[in-house]
Design a protein around this motif. Structure first.
Motif, short mmCIF file in Angstrom:
data_model
loop_
_atom_site.label_atom_id
_atom_site.label_comp_id
_atom_site.label_asym_id
_atom_site.label_seq_id
_atom_site.Cartn_x
_atom_site.Cartn_y
_atom_site.Cartn_z
N PHE A 143 0.83 -1.20 0.00
CA PHE A 143 0.00 0.00 0.00
C PHE A 143 0.87 1.26 0.00
CE2 PHE A 143 -2.45 3.40 1.85
CZ PHE A 143 -3.71 3.24 1.28
N SER A 147 0.94 3.85 -3.13
CA SER A 147 0.31 5.14 -2.84
C SER A 147 1.30 6.29 -2.72
CB SER A 147 -0.49 5.04 -1.53
OG SER A 147 -1.52 4.09 -1.64
N LYS A 152 1.61 6.69 -9.16
CA LYS A 152 0.63 6.54 -10.25
C LYS A 152 1.08 7.29 -11.49
CE LYS A 152 -2.25 7.93 -7.18
NZ LYS A 152 -3.44 8.42 -6.45
N HIS A 195 -6.15 0.44 -8.93
CA HIS A 195 -5.32 1.03 -7.88
C HIS A 195 -6.16 1.70 -6.81
CE1 HIS A 195 -1.93 3.24 -6.09
NE2 HIS A 195 -2.78 4.24 -6.01
N THR A 196 -7.14 2.48 -7.22
CA THR A 196 -7.90 3.27 -6.26
C THR A 196 -8.99 2.48 -5.55
OG1 THR A 196 -9.30 4.03 -8.09
CG2 THR A 196 -7.49 5.46 -7.43
N THR A 230 -4.72 9.00 3.25
CA THR A 230 -3.79 8.82 2.14
C THR A 230 -3.69 10.08 1.29
OG1 THR A 230 -4.28 6.44 2.05
CG2 THR A 230 -3.27 7.43 0.10
N GLU A 231 -4.84 10.68 0.97
CA GLU A 231 -4.84 11.89 0.13
C GLU A 231 -4.22 13.07 0.87
OE1 GLU A 231 -5.71 11.73 -3.15
OE2 GLU A 231 -5.73 9.62 -2.52
N GLN A 234 -0.46 12.54 0.78
CA GLN A 234 0.04 12.79 -0.57
C GLN A 234 0.15 14.28 -0.84
OE1 GLN A 234 -2.63 10.68 -3.18
NE2 GLN A 234 -1.45 8.78 -3.09
N ASP A 246 -10.04 9.68 -5.76
CA ASP A 246 -9.32 8.63 -5.04
C ASP A 246 -10.04 8.26 -3.74
OD1 ASP A 246 -7.54 8.82 -7.06
OD2 ASP A 246 -5.89 9.64 -5.88
N GLY A 250 -11.65 4.73 -3.26
CA GLY A 250 -11.12 4.02 -2.10
C GLY A 250 -12.23 3.59 -1.16
#
Length: 292
Positions: A143, A147, A152, A195-196, A230-231, A234, A246, A250
């Motif tokens: 993960f 991520s 990506k 992926h998402t 996660t976002e 990022q 995402d 997700g």
């Protein structure tokens, strides 16, 4: 250790080495990942069946599973570090082999436990816990890599990593538009959706499993937590584009994982007349107590 136990442990080690050696031999000579995966599945199923029948405990299946995963990981790591000097050329598809050796005995043990009559075999809860911990370690590493490391790349061709998208499904529409203009293939769209969404399916399964007695609102917040976190990370560290899509996909993956748990639990209710992971043969008024 008793002599019989020592001999059985030795047998597990030898057959584990045989399993991994056979799989990589097929990969090396035939360069066929599908054939290698198929052989790995058949051998893992056969030996898991033998170990369970001979030992009468699921713990032997976990020992076999753990050895396969470790041996596969060592060979893959050596091929990655050795580059062209290694006897085996590293390919990304090799990373699926440890996952295969985790899931095949895992699903076999669940099905065996589901349809088991007479409560002949012991140690299923210990097997499930140990296998889950092993899987979650690999899952966490995968993960983080997907991520925050891979970033990506296919998607970032069409978007700015420093931008933030608050428009739902805008990124997906961008990829579809790029496909129509022949700037991207269907694989880019598929990779983005996988992926998402699929990346969060295991997370959703274990969240619903552990919070099955909590309210729906608490479970929803728990499913939402990891995609949002996660976002945010990022965005803070500029390791990927912060995107509402995402989070939505997700969350969808988390819901799919939750559905998988409910389907499994429903199967246990209909076939075994009990909840998944409930303790058997215990004189307790709490029939569906969860142990994990």
């Amino acid at each position: 250790m008793k002599k019989s136990s020592f001999q059985f442990a030795t047998l597990i080690i030898l057959l584990s080495i045989f399993t991994v050696a056979m799989q990589f031999t097929v990969w090396y000579f035939f360069h066929a990942s599908v054939l290698s995966f198929g052989i790995g599945i058949l051998i893992s199923l056969m030996f898991s069946y033998i170990f369970l029948r001979q030992s009468l405990t699921y713990e032997s299946c976990f020992s076999y599973t753990l050895l396969n995963v470790l041996l596969c990981s060592i060979v893959i790591l050596l091929s990655f570090l050795g580059e062209h000097t290694s006897f085996l050329t590293f390919q990304p598809e090799l990373l699926y082999l440890p996952v295969l050796h985790l899931f095949v005995p895992f699903f076999y043990a669940i099905l065996q436990n589901l349809f088991e009559k007479g409560r002949r075999y012991s140690g299923f809860h210990s097997f499930f816990r140990s296998t889950s911990i092993t899987f979650l370690i690999f899952y966490a590493a995968t993960f983080v890599f997907l991520s925050f490391v891979s970033n990506k790349a296919a998607l970032l061709i069409f978007t700015d990593i420093k931008s933030i998208n608050f428009i739902p499904f805008f990124t997906l529409a961008t990829l579809i538009e790029a496909y129509i203009d022949k700037k991207a293939g269907l694989t880019a769209i598929g990779a983005y959706l996988v992926h998402t969404s699929c990346l969060f399916i295991p997370y959703g399964f274990y969240v619903i499993l552990l919070l099955r007695k909590s309210s729906r609102f608490i479970r929803f917040l728990a499913l939402l937590f990891l995609p949002v976190l996660t976002e945010i990370l990022q965005r803070i560290f500029l390791l990927g584009k912060a995107d509402i899509d995402d989070i939505l996909f997700g969350l969808l993956g988390g819901f799919l994982g939750g559905i998988l748990y409910h389907l499994l639990n429903t199967a246990y209710n209909h076939v075994a007349d009990e909840d998944f992971l409930s303790r058997r043969n215990q004189y307790s008024s709490y029939r569906n107590t969860l142990h994990f």
